[in-house]
Each structure stands twice: as C-alpha cells, then as structure tokens.
Design an enzyme around this catalytic site. Structure first.
Site, short mmCIF file in Angstrom:
data_model
loop_
_atom_site.label_atom_id
_atom_site.label_comp_id
_atom_site.label_asym_id
_atom_site.label_seq_id
_atom_site.Cartn_x
_atom_site.Cartn_y
_atom_site.Cartn_z
N ASP A 73 0.89 -1.16 0.07
CA ASP A 73 -0.03 0.00 0.22
C ASP A 73 0.89 1.25 -0.16
OD1 ASP A 73 -2.21 1.94 0.94
OD2 ASP A 73 -3.24 -0.09 0.65
N ASP A 74 0.47 2.37 0.41
CA ASP A 74 1.03 3.54 0.60
C ASP A 74 2.20 3.67 1.39
OD1 ASP A 74 1.45 6.43 -0.02
OD2 ASP A 74 -0.40 6.98 1.00
N LYS A 148 -3.41 -0.61 -6.84
CA LYS A 148 -4.41 0.01 -6.25
C LYS A 148 -4.46 1.58 -6.38
CE LYS A 148 -6.06 1.05 -1.22
NZ LYS A 148 -5.81 0.47 0.23
N ASP A 150 -5.71 5.27 -5.66
CA ASP A 150 -6.26 6.10 -4.77
C ASP A 150 -6.82 7.33 -5.20
OD1 ASP A 150 -7.37 6.50 -2.06
OD2 ASP A 150 -5.41 5.61 -1.22
N ARG A 206 -13.31 0.61 -4.64
CA ARG A 206 -13.84 0.92 -3.23
C ARG A 206 -15.06 1.80 -3.37
NH1 ARG A 206 -9.90 1.37 0.62
NH2 ARG A 206 -11.59 2.85 1.64
N ASP A 210 -12.93 4.20 4.66
CA ASP A 210 -11.83 3.39 5.04
C ASP A 210 -12.63 2.60 6.23
OD1 ASP A 210 -10.11 4.50 3.22
OD2 ASP A 210 -8.58 4.67 4.68
N GLN A 253 -25.55 -5.07 -5.84
CA GLN A 253 -25.73 -5.96 -7.21
C GLN A 253 -25.30 -5.21 -8.25
OE1 GLN A 253 -27.95 -4.03 -5.14
NE2 GLN A 253 -29.86 -3.92 -6.52
C1 GAL Z 1 -6.99 5.71 1.84
C2 GAL Z 1 -7.32 4.34 1.12
C3 GAL Z 1 -6.68 3.38 2.26
C4 GAL Z 1 -5.16 3.55 2.28
C5 GAL Z 1 -4.59 4.91 2.58
C6 GAL Z 1 -3.28 4.85 2.32
O1 GAL Z 1 -7.49 6.63 0.98
O2 GAL Z 1 -8.65 4.19 1.08
O3 GAL Z 1 -6.99 1.89 1.93
O4 GAL Z 1 -4.76 3.14 0.95
O5 GAL Z 1 -5.22 5.66 1.53
O6 GAL Z 1 -2.69 6.34 2.62
#
Ligand code: GAL
Length: 489
Positions: A73-74, A148, A150, A206, A210, A253
């Site tokens: 992730d980030d 992913k 954002d 998404r 979160d 759905q």
């Molecule tokens: C949010 C995202 C999270 C995570 C986070 C990282 O915007 O919804 O799942 O990726 O940023 O900073």
C-alpha cells in the site's frame, strides 16, 4: 480489447452466464483475493515485510485457498528521478521493486502496488495524476500485477461522475497500453457513484470510506449512514463493518464478473472484534462479492482467524462463477437490552451458479435472536410465494458447521505449514489443485458445508442467530435428480 492467452480461459470459465462481459483486461472473473498491508501496518512498510508475508502465505496454505495478490500500500516511494519516473525508497526497499516482484512470482503469487489519481498519495508521497503513462510503464517494467489507485489530492477533479471517470480512465488506458495484465483496483471510496461507470475501466472500485476494526461503532469521521452512502460527499474513514454493509446494500448488485464493489480489506485477525463479528464480516464480504484482501499480520495468525479466512464453504460463495452478490430481502429493528434500545436483524439471499441458493441471517443486535426466513422471501426473485422454487423442498447446508477446529489450525500454524495439512483434509480446500468452479461443479463436500435439515415447500427457515453474528446456508433442491429426470422427458 487486448487479448491474452489467459483471457480466453477466464472468459470460458464464466461462459453460460448470460450477458456477462469481463472488463477489457480479462481479469477478476471472480472477486480478487490477496493480502494488503494497510490495515495492520499502515506506513510501516519494507521489503522484509512483503517477502516474509508472501512466504508465510505460501507456507500456511493461504495462497492455495486463493489469496493470490501480495499488495504493497502507501508510503513506499521517494519522489521521482530526474527523468520523471517514480523512485522507490531504497532504505525500505534496498533491492528495488523488481526484486520483490521476482520473489513473489517465484512463490506463484502476484505483486500489487499502490498509487493515487492525485498530485500526492494519501500519505503525501508522489501521486500519478498527470504521470499516468510513465507510472504505468514503470509498474509494468517492475513486474507489477495489480494496482490499487487512490483518490487523495485529486486537485478538485471530482464532484461529478464525468470528471472522476476521465481521471481514472487515464490510468486504465495506460495500464492496458503496457501490454501486461495488471488488475486495476480503483480506490475512490464511492465518490461520484463508481458503480455506475467504473465497470468499463476497472476490475474493482472501493465503494465506501476506510474500514476500521469495529463492528458497529458510530464515528463522526465516517459520516454517511445507510442510504446517504449513495451520494456520500465525504466518505471518510473509521467506518465500521455494519456501516459498510448498510451503505452497500443499495448498490451491491451493481457488480459482475470482471468488476466488483470493493468493501475494503478485511479486519479479521486484528483483534478489535469478537469471533462471531469476524465470522459475520467474512461471510458478508464473501457473499457481497467484495474482493477478499487479508488485512492482518499473516506471520502471527491465530487459529480462529485462520479457520475464518480459509473456510471453504464461505470462499465458495465468494468465488462462485455466477458472480451474483447476495441481496438484502428485509431488515427490521428489534428491541435489545443494551443502552441504545434497538438492534437490527436482516435477511439476505441470492442465487448461485448451479441452481443453489445462498441465505444469510444477520443479527446485529446485542442479544441472540430467533430468526425466521420464509421461502416466499428467500425466493422472491423467482416469483415470490407462488414460484416453483418456493413450492419446492430444499436441503439446507450450514456453511460454518464444518469450521476447522482450533487444534487442527494450530498444527498448521505452529509447524509453519510443514505439517498439519493432512490432518486438515476435512476442512482445508486446495484451490490451486482444483478451482472453486470445478469443485462446485463436482459437488465437493468441503464447499457445501454440513447438511442440517430441509426447508419444506412453502416452509420457513428458522435459526437461533448469535448476537452480532450470522447463520449462513447453501440451499440445494432436495429432489435435484428427480427434477432433472423430469426435464429430460
Ligand atoms: C486511503 C485508502 C486506504 C489506504 C490509505 C493509504 O485513502 O482508502 O485504503 O490506501 O489511503 O494512505
């Protein structure tokens, strides 16, 4: 449309599903499964974390039940080189990103990375807005299999579906142009109603703010409730499991093979919920067809989390080839003893690929509840009370009754996967050896659950449902053989 050798087999696997088309990269015919570090580690990322987690997933058999992608992730980058391409943080990733991808590939898994359709990522690292082609090419050159993407710092390029679509479409095109199959997982938190438009450009989106490791705690940082979630201007964060479910029922759905509503990564294993709450969380994410991304430390998994994450009868709902999300048929407020006075019970049902039906009785109240679901309500989509389905008898299989015992899970966990799988053969399904689609077609008993009774014609399914819990069932026509014989005449 690109063509890959794998694309035709992915399409084949859903042939027979009327009207289904996969997104233009042929990926995610069923909701993607994997692991994402964010829920458990946040910005605390490193090469060791990824390599050790990937290894644990392979050793513990999580890979072989289907958790394929290992997603960083980030917080991994360190700005850009002079030529404009993204530079990894070499303190955290001393050998760069291609080395991580190589290792993950050598384990038979896919490598996921993260960026943002904004000037910065949410943790204020370099974002990809305006750099889509360069960054897609960089990801492809590293051997990335999943992105992913954002929504932070989007420079005001949101507020209506056209603007959001155009911004996310750029990365979709750039990924496709690399020629590498890269699963595209949008993360715009439901803003501008992605369920209306994202299917043609992305494999998942998404759909809410979160997640947090709470069952139903209201939190001002996750402001929209229930139907307000349809147009949530500030999706926020700290969203509980029940908040996400209640927001998603209206649009769930609106997904299909190739494009899924993403309810965010799982919290199972992170300790904030009870065992019943985690079972409910897993059941709903699987039957609502959210991607299933483990969001905990897989190197220190406990037995109960392991048996939840690997329950074959529940994973068979997620990976059912028809790809139809379960639908809420009703929801009622009920009295309960706690200080808030009322709780909520809900009934969900939906069809599965081979004529079976899934039913979930959900009790969000703080007291256990007797719950009843009539055949007319379960099969309302087949024509309600008078349908042939409602007038038939169905065998009822409980999807949690054959849960792996802690002692069996511990044999696998304590030996780090070197032992224990043979003892687990009555509970553990190896989807690498036989896909869920093939197992379902072959009536593999591990995917069925345990037969606990029969729903008589026009009858009522009755169960005692634990507080903050679910009972989940697969229904199969009792006279399946007789019916198909009659059909042949
Ligand atoms: C949010 C995202 C999270 C995570 C986070 C990282 O915007 O919804 O799942 O990726 O940023 O900073």
């Amino acid at each position: 449309m690109r063509s890959y050798t794998f694309a035709s087999s992915a399409l084949l696997s859903i042939s027979g599903v009327a009207g289904s088309v996969l997104m233009n990269n042929g990926l995610a015919a069923t909701p993607q499964m994997g692991w994402d570090n964010w829920n458990a580690y946040g910005c605390d990322v490193s090469a060791d974390l990824l390599l050790d987690s990937a290894q644990a997933m392979a050793d513990l058999g999580l890979r072989d039940v289907g958790y394929h992608y290992v997603i960083l992730d980030d917080c991994w980058s360190d700005g850009r080189y002079e030529n404009g391409s993204l530079r990894p943080n070499f303190e955290k990733f001393p050998n760069g990103m291609a080395a991580i991808a190589d290792y993950i590939h050598s384990l038979g898994m896919g490598y996921g990375m993260y960026s943002s359709a904004g000037k910065y990522t949410c943790a204020q690292y370099a974002g990809s807005l305006g750099h889509e082609t360069t960054d897609a090419n960089t990801f492809a050159s590293w051997g990335v299999d999943y992105l992913k993407y954002d929504n932070c710092y989007n420079e005001g390029q949101s507020g209506n579906p056209n603007i959001s679509y155009a911004r996310y479409e750029k990365m979709s095109t750039a990924l496709n142009n690399t020629g590498r199959p890269i699963l595209y997982s949008m993360c715009n938190w439901g803003q501008d109603r992605p369920w209306d438009w994202a299917f043609t450009i992305a494999n998942s989106w998404r759909a809410t703010g979160d997640i947090t490791d709470f069952f139903d705690r209201p939190d001002v940082r996750c402001p929209c409730e229930d139907k307000e979630g349809l147009n949530c201007e500030f999706p926020g964060f700290h969203c509980s499991v029940m908040n996400i479910i209640n927001k998603m029922v209206w649009t769930i759905q609106r997904s299909q093979p190739g494009g899924w509503n993403d309810l965010d990564a799982l919290e199972v294993g992170n300790g904030g919920m009870s065992d019943e709450e985690y079972k409910l969380h897993m059941t709903m994410w699987a039957s609502m067809k959210s991607p299933l991304l483990i969001g905990t430390n897989v190197q220190t998994l406990d037995a109960k989390s392991y048996s939840i994450l690997t329950n074959p009868a529940i994973l068979a709902l997620s990976q059912d080839p028809a790809g139809a999300a379960i639908i809420r048929r009703w929801s009622y407020q009920v009295p309960q003893k706690d200080i808030f006075g009322v709780g909520e019970v809900q009934m969900f049902s939906g069809s599965l690929s081979n004529g079976d039906y899934a039913v979930v009785l959900l009790n969000a109240a703080t007291d256990e509840m007797h719950m009843n679901a009539t055949a007319g309500d379960i099969f309302v989509d087949e024509g309600g009370k008078i349908s042939a389905a409602a007038k038939s008898a169905w065998d009822v299989y409980d999807l949690w009754a054959n849960r792996m015992p802690d002692s069996v899970a511990n044999q696998i966990l304590q030996s780090n996967g070197t032992a224990g799988f043979s003892a687990a053969q009555n509970y553990y399904y190896n989807a690498t050896a036989q896909s869920y689609a093939d197992g379902i077609a072959a009536n593999d008993t591990l995917l069925m659950g345990t037969k606990v009774g029969t729903l008589e014609a026009l009858g009522t399914l009755k169960a005692m449902v634990p507080a903050h819990g679910v009972m989940a069932y697969r229904l199969r026509p009792s006279n399946a053989t007789a019916v198909s014989k009659r059909d042949e005449l």
